[in-house]
Design a protein around this motif. Structure first.
Motif, PDB file in Angstrom:
ATOM      1  N   LYS A   2      47.554  29.058  34.683  1.00  0.00           N
ATOM      2  CA  LYS A   2      47.442  29.189  36.124  1.00  0.00           C
ATOM      3  C   LYS A   2      46.003  29.472  36.513  1.00  0.00           C
ATOM      4  O   LYS A   2      45.252  30.075  35.761  1.00  0.00           O
ATOM      5  CB  LYS A   2      48.332  30.323  36.612  1.00  0.00           C
ATOM      6  CG  LYS A   2      49.814  30.019  36.506  1.00  0.00           C
ATOM      7  CD  LYS A   2      50.623  31.162  37.035  1.00  0.00           C
ATOM      8  CE  LYS A   2      50.588  31.089  38.546  1.00  0.00           C
ATOM      9  NZ  LYS A   2      51.479  32.051  39.192  1.00  0.00           N
ATOM     10  N   GLN A   4      43.480  30.488  40.186  1.00  0.00           N
ATOM     11  CA  GLN A   4      43.509  31.008  41.546  1.00  0.00           C
ATOM     12  C   GLN A   4      42.165  30.718  42.194  1.00  0.00           C
ATOM     13  O   GLN A   4      41.114  30.900  41.575  1.00  0.00           O
ATOM     14  CB  GLN A   4      43.759  32.513  41.499  1.00  0.00           C
ATOM     15  CG  GLN A   4      43.733  33.200  42.827  1.00  0.00           C
ATOM     16  CD  GLN A   4      43.963  34.705  42.667  1.00  0.00           C
ATOM     17  OE1 GLN A   4      43.989  35.242  41.567  1.00  0.00           O
ATOM     18  NE2 GLN A   4      44.130  35.376  43.775  1.00  0.00           N
ATOM     19  N   THR A   6      39.154  31.659  44.021  1.00  0.00           N
ATOM     20  CA  THR A   6      38.522  32.968  44.169  1.00  0.00           C
ATOM     21  C   THR A   6      37.160  32.801  44.839  1.00  0.00           C
ATOM     22  O   THR A   6      36.346  31.997  44.390  1.00  0.00           O
ATOM     23  CB  THR A   6      38.345  33.632  42.786  1.00  0.00           C
ATOM     24  OG1 THR A   6      39.591  33.608  42.107  1.00  0.00           O
ATOM     25  CG2 THR A   6      37.887  35.060  42.910  1.00  0.00           C
ATOM     26  N   LEU A  22      43.539  32.487  35.333  1.00  0.00           N
ATOM     27  CA  LEU A  22      44.098  33.831  35.314  1.00  0.00           C
ATOM     28  C   LEU A  22      44.473  34.217  33.892  1.00  0.00           C
ATOM     29  O   LEU A  22      44.846  33.373  33.079  1.00  0.00           O
ATOM     30  CB  LEU A  22      45.341  33.896  36.203  1.00  0.00           C
ATOM     31  CG  LEU A  22      45.126  33.525  37.670  1.00  0.00           C
ATOM     32  CD1 LEU A  22      46.445  33.588  38.412  1.00  0.00           C
ATOM     33  CD2 LEU A  22      44.089  34.411  38.315  1.00  0.00           C
ATOM     34  N   GLY A  65      43.949  40.992  46.773  1.00  0.00           N
ATOM     35  CA  GLY A  65      43.328  39.825  46.167  1.00  0.00           C
ATOM     36  C   GLY A  65      42.015  40.232  45.539  1.00  0.00           C
ATOM     37  O   GLY A  65      41.616  41.394  45.574  1.00  0.00           O
TER      38      GLY A  65
END
Length: 108
Positions: A2, A4, A6, A22, A65
């Motif tokens: 996975k 994300q 950022t 991740l 987050g």
């Protein structure tokens, strides 16, 4: 794996949003190192970014987050800090020399 999206703040990547892989816990890595090749063919420059919370939830104060802030010094940080470890000193590893100057107190 996975990833994300950022955001990055500060330094050459200011304002960019990049996909970051991740880890097994579902969080991005604490430090993000980006090697930038030298135009003259020398050793690459390494940009270091540190993970910080983007915000906190109102009720529990849990991070909502993550974002990366530029670390211009780029020191090797992190690692495990055990409660019984000696604090790190500015000039060295944190080891304390014996009064006679030898590292472990033995002479000879």
């Amino acid at each position: 794996m996975k990833s994300q999206d950022t955001p990055f703040e500060g330094g050459p990547l200011d304002g960019r949003v990049l996909p970051v892989l991740l880890g097994p816990t579902g969080h991005p890595p604490k430090t993000y190192r980006i090697p930038v090749p030298d135009a003259a063919g020398g050793p690459p420059t390494v940009l270091v970014y540190r993970r910080v919370p983007r915000g906190h939830s109102r009720r529990l104060g849990v991070p909502t987050g993550w974002k990366y802030l530029f670390d211009p010094e780029g020191k090797r940080g992190g690692g495990l800090r055990w409660p019984w470890s000696r604090p790190e000193r500015a000039g060295g590893t944190g080891a304390v020399a014996a009064p006679d100057g030898s590292p472990d107190g033995t002479q000879g």
